[in-house]
Write an enzyme that holds these catalytic residues in place. Structure first.
Site, PDB file in Angstrom:
ATOM      1  N   HIS A 260      45.769  35.489  48.273  1.00 61.12           N
ATOM      2  CA  HIS A 260      44.904  36.479  47.643  1.00 61.12           C
ATOM      3  C   HIS A 260      45.121  36.442  46.122  1.00 61.12           C
ATOM      4  O   HIS A 260      46.222  36.642  45.630  1.00 61.12           O
ATOM      5  CB  HIS A 260      45.287  37.837  48.222  1.00 61.12           C
ATOM      6  CG  HIS A 260      44.432  38.972  47.802  1.00 61.12           C
ATOM      7  ND1 HIS A 260      44.765  39.808  46.764  1.00 61.12           N
ATOM      8  CD2 HIS A 260      43.250  39.425  48.283  1.00 61.12           C
ATOM      9  CE1 HIS A 260      43.843  40.739  46.637  1.00 61.12           C
ATOM     10  NE2 HIS A 260      42.901  40.537  47.547  1.00 61.12           N
TER      11      HIS A 260
ATOM     12  N   CYS B  90      38.718  41.676  39.459  1.00 60.10           N
ATOM     13  CA  CYS B  90      40.126  42.088  39.366  1.00 60.10           C
ATOM     14  C   CYS B  90      41.056  40.892  39.196  1.00 60.10           C
ATOM     15  O   CYS B  90      42.104  41.020  38.559  1.00 60.10           O
ATOM     16  CB  CYS B  90      40.550  42.846  40.616  1.00 60.10           C
ATOM     17  SG  CYS B  90      39.941  44.518  40.669  1.00 60.10           S
TER      18      CYS B  90
ATOM     19  N   CYS C  54      37.942  48.498  43.651  1.00 57.70           N
ATOM     20  CA  CYS C  54      39.070  48.209  42.777  1.00 57.70           C
ATOM     21  C   CYS C  54      38.601  47.751  41.403  1.00 57.70           C
ATOM     22  O   CYS C  54      39.256  47.997  40.392  1.00 57.70           O
ATOM     23  CB  CYS C  54      39.939  47.132  43.400  1.00 57.70           C
ATOM     24  SG  CYS C  54      39.025  45.730  44.029  1.00 57.70           S
ATOM     25  N   CYS C  55      37.465  47.048  41.350  1.00 60.67           N
ATOM     26  CA  CYS C  55      37.093  46.373  40.110  1.00 60.67           C
ATOM     27  C   CYS C  55      36.616  47.302  38.989  1.00 60.67           C
ATOM     28  O   CYS C  55      37.106  47.194  37.867  1.00 60.67           O
ATOM     29  CB  CYS C  55      36.047  45.299  40.397  1.00 60.67           C
ATOM     30  SG  CYS C  55      36.642  44.017  41.535  1.00 60.67           S
TER      31      CYS C  55
ATOM     32  N   GLU D 250      36.802  37.019  41.793  1.00 61.87           N
ATOM     33  CA  GLU D 250      36.777  38.484  41.736  1.00 61.87           C
ATOM     34  C   GLU D 250      37.105  38.993  40.334  1.00 61.87           C
ATOM     35  O   GLU D 250      37.969  38.451  39.650  1.00 61.87           O
ATOM     36  CB  GLU D 250      37.788  39.029  42.752  1.00 61.87           C
ATOM     37  CG  GLU D 250      37.791  40.543  42.817  1.00 61.87           C
ATOM     38  CD  GLU D 250      38.860  41.098  43.774  1.00 61.87           C
ATOM     39  OE1 GLU D 250      39.351  40.337  44.635  1.00 61.87           O
ATOM     40  OE2 GLU D 250      39.189  42.280  43.645  1.00 61.87           O
TER      41      GLU D 250
ATOM     42  N   GLY E 186      53.018  44.397  50.554  1.00 66.50           N
ATOM     43  CA  GLY E 186      52.066  43.319  50.838  1.00 66.50           C
ATOM     44  C   GLY E 186      51.122  43.051  49.676  1.00 66.50           C
ATOM     45  O   GLY E 186      50.494  41.993  49.615  1.00 66.50           O
ATOM     46  N   HIS E 187      51.013  43.994  48.783  1.00 69.37           N
ATOM     47  CA  HIS E 187      50.179  43.783  47.602  1.00 69.37           C
ATOM     48  C   HIS E 187      51.020  44.034  46.353  1.00 69.37           C
ATOM     49  O   HIS E 187      51.265  45.188  45.983  1.00 69.37           O
ATOM     50  CB  HIS E 187      48.965  44.716  47.602  1.00 69.37           C
ATOM     51  CG  HIS E 187      47.890  44.304  46.645  1.00 69.37           C
ATOM     52  ND1 HIS E 187      48.162  43.899  45.343  1.00 69.37           N
ATOM     53  CD2 HIS E 187      46.535  44.197  46.789  1.00 69.37           C
ATOM     54  CE1 HIS E 187      47.028  43.593  44.736  1.00 69.37           C
ATOM     55  NE2 HIS E 187      46.023  43.748  45.584  1.00 69.37           N
TER      56      HIS E 187
ATOM     57  N   GLU F 293      39.907  36.585  49.905  1.00 68.06           N
ATOM     58  CA  GLU F 293      39.754  36.741  48.441  1.00 68.06           C
ATOM     59  C   GLU F 293      40.789  35.867  47.751  1.00 68.06           C
ATOM     60  O   GLU F 293      41.524  36.322  46.877  1.00 68.06           O
ATOM     61  CB  GLU F 293      39.949  38.218  48.048  1.00 68.06           C
ATOM     62  CG  GLU F 293      39.039  39.176  48.808  1.00 68.06           C
ATOM     63  CD  GLU F 293      39.171  40.636  48.359  1.00 68.06           C
ATOM     64  OE1 GLU F 293      40.312  41.097  48.196  1.00 68.06           O
ATOM     65  OE2 GLU F 293      38.143  41.293  48.152  1.00 68.06           O
TER      66      GLU F 293
ATOM     67  N   HIS G 289      49.737  49.310  51.544  1.00 65.55           N
ATOM     68  CA  HIS G 289      49.550  49.530  50.103  1.00 65.55           C
ATOM     69  C   HIS G 289      50.271  50.753  49.524  1.00 65.55           C
ATOM     70  O   HIS G 289      49.885  51.234  48.457  1.00 65.55           O
ATOM     71  CB  HIS G 289      48.050  49.678  49.762  1.00 65.55           C
ATOM     72  CG  HIS G 289      47.259  48.412  49.804  1.00 65.55           C
ATOM     73  ND1 HIS G 289      46.939  47.763  50.947  1.00 65.55           N
ATOM     74  CD2 HIS G 289      46.710  47.671  48.807  1.00 65.55           C
ATOM     75  CE1 HIS G 289      46.209  46.684  50.684  1.00 65.55           C
ATOM     76  NE2 HIS G 289      46.066  46.600  49.385  1.00 65.55           N
TER      77      HIS G 289
END
Lengths: 645, 645
Positions: free
Chosen positions: A256, A326, A404-405, A324, A180-181, A308, A129
Site C-alpha cells: 500500500h 495521499c 483521506c485525500c 492516489e 497495520g497503517h 492501493e 487503525h
C-alpha cells in the site's frame, strides 16, 4: 530552523492557500458534519458525539474515520498560524472539547471501539487503525499547539501516547506489535519535537524496529481472531501492510503506497535524529526504487488500485493507474525528511514534481471537488462502463466515503511554507528548495536576516531574492544555496547578484554562494524554462513510443475539450514545433502549449468495421496542451499525458 | 444436412483432432479423476461417486463441476463417432452408469445439491447452474447417442428434461424462471433434434421468452434467500447473468461473455426453427455489436476478467484482456447457427478467426496445457506481480479449479467436421464455410455425391475439390458455394474447374457455381494469402497507432524468444518489408513472418532514471513474428500482437 519564520507571498500559491483557508476548511467542516448535499456522509463529528455520550447511534463510516477530523484540525492549525481567525478557532476549540469528551479515563481515544466494539481495543492492529488515528491526533495537536499555544489537544495526545507507550514494547505484559497503517511513527517524532519528551521518540523507534520481525505479529493476531479479517479474505497480506520484512532489510517499495511512504517518512526522521546508518541506507535504497522505478512523471506513486499499492519496477500503466493523492502527499512528506537528512536536490525535485502535478491536480479550482485517483489517461466511458476502470474518475468528487485525500491536501497546502527553505541551526546556510514567493526571517551570529523571494513560477523562471539586514551593523556572512531544478533543460541557470552574473559552486544540485551579504542585496536566479518532450525509460512499457510535454515543473496533458476525440488518434508530428503562450482566460489563467500533431484519418472506416488493412492517411493538426494539474475542470472528456510520436 | 457424412482429412487439423483423441481425452479423464500431479483437482468423478452413494465425503470444486464430466463425454462421443475405440467407449459407459446412479427417482440430477444441499434444489437459479449442468448433460447424451446408438444417457436426459418441463413454465405452481447461466436452451434444441419431441423445443423457447421479464426472477429469488449470494456481494447483477432485458430487446452485448454467446446460440437456433423475426433481428443486432465493436482481432470476446464480461463498444485492452477460451468457442457455436439462419460469409469469417487464433492458441502443442485467458500482450513479470494482471497467465496451465475451457476445446475440435459444410436438405446446394481437408458425402436427386476437399491452409491458399459421383448414371446438378474469406487481400480468389478459370457469381460472400457436375471434376479455389498489416478502428483506443500482422486466417505475434525484450521497444519500420517463409523446425513447423523494425535505443538510459528528454535514437532490426496460436510454447516471455508503426 529554530526561530525561522516563513510566510508565503506568491500569486500562484496564495490562490491555493487562500482557497484552503476560505473554502476548503469551511467546506470540509460541513462535510465532517454531514451537511454536504449529495455527497458521501463523513459521520466524523457524529461518531465523536456518540462516543462522548452526547448522542445515541451506531458508528458510521470507515474504522479510521476519526482521522478525518484530526487532519482537518491540523489544516485549521496551519491556517490559524498564518492568519488568525477567532471564529474558526472557536469552532476548532469546540471540536477539541468534543474529542476530549470522547477520550477514556485511561487516555484511550477511538470512537469506533468506544461505540462499536468496547473491550475489543487493540485486538486488530492489522486493520483497525487505532494507532494510525492516534498519529493523526498527535499531528493535529502539535500543529494546534504551535499555532495557538493552547495545550488541550496536546494534553489529550500525551495522555493517549503515554497509554500507548505503556501497552507496547518489549517489557513483560506489553504487546510486541505495531500498527497495520504506519503514521503514528512520524507523529510521535513530531510529539517528541513539540514536547521534548524522549519517550515519544523511543516509542516511534520501537515501532520501527519491531515492524516485520518474526514471528509475525499480524499472522499471530489473525490466528487469535479466528482467522477473520474485516476486508480482504484469507491470510494477512504482509506486503500491503508493511510487515513483510524488517524495515532496514526492505529492498524495494512494495505494498500500500500511502502506508509505505508514511513509514519511510518516519524512518528518515529517525535516521536523522538517531544517526542510524542502516536506517538511512534503507531510506536511500527505497527512495531510489520508488522515485527511479515506480513513480509516474506526475509524481504519482502506487500503480494499482488493488491494495492501493506499488506493483513492481517500471509497471506504470496510465489508464488503470492509481496514483492516489495521499500517496503523493506522503511522498512529499518523505522527500522533505530526506532533504533534512541530506541536502540533495533530487529530493526537492521529486517534492516539486509531486506538488505541482499529482497533488495540485487532485483539487478542483473551486476547492470543493477532489480526485482520489490521479490518472494519466482517461476515457470517461471506460470509467463508467469498464469495471477495470471504475476507480478512475473523469470528474473530481465532492467527498468520498473514504475521504483521506481532501483533508490531506488541505494540511499540505496549508503548511506549504515549511517545504521551501532549510536554514541551518546557526543560520550560516540558507537553502532554497522551492521557488515560491515568500519571506524567510532567521538569525545568524546574533543578526536578524530577512530574505524576500519573488517567483513567477511555474510560468516563468525568473526568481529574485532581496536580502534585508534588520539592523545597521555591517555585512553578514552566510551561504545561500539555490536548488538547480531538474527540468531537463540543456541550459544552466544564471545567477546574478546586484545585476552582475556570478559563477557559482554546485553542491549536490544546489548552486551555493557564500559571501558577506549587505542590506538590500539583490539576487536573481534565472531558471531556464523550456517546453520539452520527455521520454520514459524504455523499461516502462506503458510509455514506449510516447512522449510527455513538460515545461518547468509542470507536466502537460491534452484534453478532449481542446482536441476532440478519440485522443488516442492524436500523435506528435515528426517536427512538433512546440510553442508556449499565456492564456489568461483559460482555466483561471495558465500557459498553454501548442504543437504540431497528426490525427489518424478515420474517414475510411465504416461504422461497425473493427479491422481493415492499414493505411497511413493522416491529417495534420495543431494540438493544444494544458498543465496537467488543471485537467478535468471543464466538461468531462478524454485526457492524455503521454502522446505517441 | 440429413444423411450428410463429413470426415476431416487434413494435415493441419488432423494433428489437433488426433491430439484430442490420443491425448486430450485420456488426459482429461485423468484430470476428472484427480490423478494429475500438481494440478488443481477436479473432484468431478468423486462428486458423482458420492452422489451415487458409492463413496462418502463432501462435494468438491465449483457448484457446476458436473458439467466437466458431461463435456468430456461429449468430446468422447465425437471421437468415438469418428474413430471407434472399445476401451474408451467402455470407460464412457461406466461413467454414464455412474451418472445414472446419481440420478434421483424423479429424474433430478445434480451432485452438488444431492451431496451438499438436499432439499435446496432450484432455490438459487441465479448462481447454482442446475439447468446449465443439465444442458451439458443433454448435449453429451445427444452426441453419445449419435455416436454409439446407446440410449442410456439420452434416457437419463429425457427423464431430467421432463422433470424440468414439469417444474418450469407459466402453469399454476410452476416456476416462471430460467437459469443464471444460459446453456440448457441450446441443449434442449439438440435434444429436440435427436428425439423429435417438440416439448423440448417448447421448453427452450419458454426459457428464452421468460428471460429478462419483469418482475425480475433473480431479484425475487435473492429476496427469498435473505439477500444472500454465493459469490459477489449485493444485489444480483442482471447484466452479467443475462437477465437485464428480454432477449428480443437487448441492444448490445453485455455481461458475462460465455453466458451471452450461449444464449445467442440458442436464440439463433430458435429463430431458424420458429421463424421468429424479432428473435432473428435480435440475433443480427447482437452479432453486429459483438463482432463489429467488441471482438479482438484474434476472435476473443469479453474484455474484462471482472465478471468475465463484455464492457462496452471499442473497449478492447490488450494487456488486462480476458478473451476467455470458452467465450470464443461459444462465439463459434453462435456463428455456426447464424450461418444456418442465413448463409452470409461474415459469420464464417468470424468462426474461422476465433478458431485459428483464440481457440487454437488456448491449447499447448502437447494437448495437456491450456489458457483460460487469451491475451494479446503479455509481460510475464506483470502477470506475476501486478494484481491487475494475475488473471493473464504467460504459460498454459495444466488444469483449472474452474476448468470449463479444456473440455470445451476438446468437444469443439472433436466435432470440427460439423463446421465445414452446409448441404441443403435436398442436396441442391453445398456450401463450403471452412477450407479444411475433408470428405463430404451427401445425396441429391437420389444420387450419392462425394466431394474431397484438399487444403493447404493456413499456410497456403490452394484449395481443391474433387467431385465423385458414386454411380455411373450421368451428370448431377447442384450448386457449389465457396466462401470468399475476408482476409483483407486486395486480390480476388480464382476459381478453376478442370484447370480452366471460371467466373463466379458472388452471393453474400460466397462464390457460387451451379452446373451439371461430372464424376472426377476438379475444382481449384485459389485464395490469395498475403501478409498484411491490419489496423483497428480508430475508436479502439488500445490499438491506436498500431498494426497487427495477419496472413490468411492467422493473426501473428512477436515473442521475446525471437525478438528480445522489452517488446514494447519494438515498432514497425516506415517500410516494414514483410516476408513470409516456411520454418519447418519451429514449433512443429509454421510460416514465420519477418519484417523491418526499429528498436528504441536504451543506451542513453542510466539504471534508475525514469524520465529524460526525448531523443529519437533508434536501431534497425529485422523482427520475427509467429502465428498467434503458437505463442507461449517456448520459455515464458513477453508477447505482443499489436505493433506500433
Amino acid at each position: 530552523m529554530k526561530d525561522t519564520q516563513i510566510s508565503i507571498k506568491d500569486d500562484f500559491w496564495n490562490e491555493y492557500t487562500e482557497l484552503v483557508r476560505t473554502t476548503v476548511i469551511p467546506y470540509q467542516w460541513e462535510a465532517l458534519n454531514d451537511r454536504i448535499q449529495d455527497a458521501e456522509p463523513s459521520y466524523s463529528i457524529r461518531n465523536f458525539r456518540i462516543a462522548a455520550g452526547l448522542e445515541k447511534g451506531e458508528f458510521g463510516g470507515w474504522i479510521f474515520q476519526d482521522s478525518d477530523l484530526y487532519k482537518w484540525l491540523e489544516a485549521v492549525a496551519y491556517s490559524l498560524e498564518r492568519q488568525p481567525d477567532p471564529e474558526l478557532e472557536n469552532i476548532a476549540d469546540e471540536a477539541i472539547e468534543l474529542i476530549g469528551q470522547a477520550q477514556h479515563e485511561n487516555g484511550y481515544l477511538n470512537t469506533y471501539f468506544t461505540i462499536q466494539e468496547p473491550g475489543k481495543e487493540w485486538s486488530n492492529l492489522y486493520e483497525a487503525h487505532e494507532l494510525y488515528c492516534a498519529g493523526h491526533l498527535f499531528e493535529a495537536a502539535v500543529a494546534y499547539y504551535r499555532a495557538t499555544g493552547k495545550r488541550k489537544l496536546l494534553d489529550i495526545s500525551c495522555r493517549f501516547a503515554d497509554l500507548i507507550a505503556s501497552l507496547f514494547g518489549k517489557e513483560p505484559g506489553q504487546m510486541q506489535a505495531y500498527c497495520g497503517h504506519p503514521e503514528v511513527e512520524l507523529a510521535l517524532v513530531k510529539l517528541y519535537q513539540a514536547t521534548g519528551e524522549e519517550r515519544y521518540l523511543n516509542l516511534s523507534l520501537y515501532f520501527i524496529d519491531e515492524r516485520g520481525s518474526k514471528p509475525n505479529y499480524f499472522l499471530e493476531e489473525w490466528e487469535r481472531r479466528g482467522r477473520t479479517t474485516i476486508w480482504a479474505q484469507g491470510e494477512p497480506n504482509l506486503e500491503v501492510y508493511q510487515s513483510h520484512l524488517p524495515v532496514r532489510e526492505q529492498p524495494v517499495a512494495v505494498g500500500h503506497a500511502v502506508r509505505a511512504v508514511y513509514l519511510y517518512t518516519a524512518m528518515a526522521d529517525l535516521a536523522r535524529l538517531t544517526g542510524d546508518v542502516k536506517l538511512r541506507e534503507a531510506c536511500e535504497r527505497l527512495w531510489a526504487n520508488t522515485t527511479g522505478k515506480q513513480m509516474y512523471i506526475t509524481g504519482g506513486i502506487g500503480a494499482t488500485h488493488l491494495g492501493e499499492a506499488f506493483t513492481f519496477d517500471h509497471d506504470l500503466p496510465n489508464d488503470i493507474v492509481y496514483a492516489e493523492t495521499c500517496a503523493s502527499i506522503g511522498l512529499i512528506f518523505w522527500a522533505r525528511r530526506m532533504l533534512q537528512l541530506e541536502a540533495k536536490s533530487e529530493y526537492a525535485d521529486v517534492m516539486e514534481r509531486a506538488l505541482y502535478n499529482n497533488v495540485l491536480g487532485s483539487m478542483a479550482k473551486d476547492g470543493k471537488h477532489f480526485f482520489y485517483v490521479n490518472p494519466l489517461e482517461v476515457w470517461p466511458e471506460a470509467s463508467a462502463k469498464s469495471p477495470d476502470k471504475f476507480h478512475v474518475k473523469p470528474v473530481r468528487q465532492k467527498w468520498f466515503g473514504c475521504s483521506c485525500c481532501p483533508p490531506n491536501v488541505a494540511r499540505l497546502l496549508g503548511s506549504l511554507d515549511e517545504y521551501i527553505y532549510d536554514v541551518s541551526e546557526d543560520g550560516s546556510t540558507v537553502r532554497v528548495h522551492l521557488f515560491i514567493g515568500s519571506e524567510v526571517a532567521f538569525e545568524t551570529g546574533g543578526r536578524k536576516i530577512v530574505i524576500n523571494q519573488k517567483s513567477e513560477l511555474p510560468w516563468n523562471g525568473q526568481v529574485e531574492f532581496k536580502i534585508s539586514l534588520q539592523e545597521d551593523k555591517g555585512d553578514v556572512p552566510f551561504m545561500l544555496a539555490l536548488r538547480i531544478p531538474n527540468w531537463f533543460s540543456s541550459k544552466e541557470p544564471v545567477l546574478k547578484i546586484n545585476g552582475e552574473s556570478v559563477r557559482y559552486h554546485v553542491d549536490k544540485g544546489y548552486a551555493t554562494v557564500y559571501r558577506e551579504w549587505q542590506d538590500g542585496d539583490q539576487v536573481e536566479w534565472l531558471l531556464p524554462i523550456e517546453t520539452l518532450l520527455i521520454a520514459a525509460n524504455p523499461l516502462i512499457r506503458a510509455d514506449a513510443g510516447k512522449a510527455a510535454i513538460q515545461r518547468g515543473p509542470l507536466v502537460y496533458c491534452v484534453e478532449e475539450a481542446d482536441n476532440g476525440k478519440p485522443l488516442a488518434s492524436l500523435s506528435l508530428a515528426e517536427v512538433p514545433e512546440l510553442s508556449a503562450s499565456k492564456a489568461s482566460e483559460l482555466l483561471g489563467g495558465c500557459v498553454v502549449v501548442e504543437g504540431n500533431g497528426v490525427v489518424i484519418d478515420n474517414s475510411g472506416w465504416v461504422e461497425g468495421q473493427p479491422y481493415q488493412p492499414l493505411t497511413k492517411h493522416r491529417e495534420s493538426v495543431r494540438f493544444k496542451a494544458i498543465p496537467y494539474y488543471l485537467w478535468g475542470n471543464r466538461e468531462p472528456g478524454e485526457m492524455n499525458v503521454w502522446l505517441r510520436y
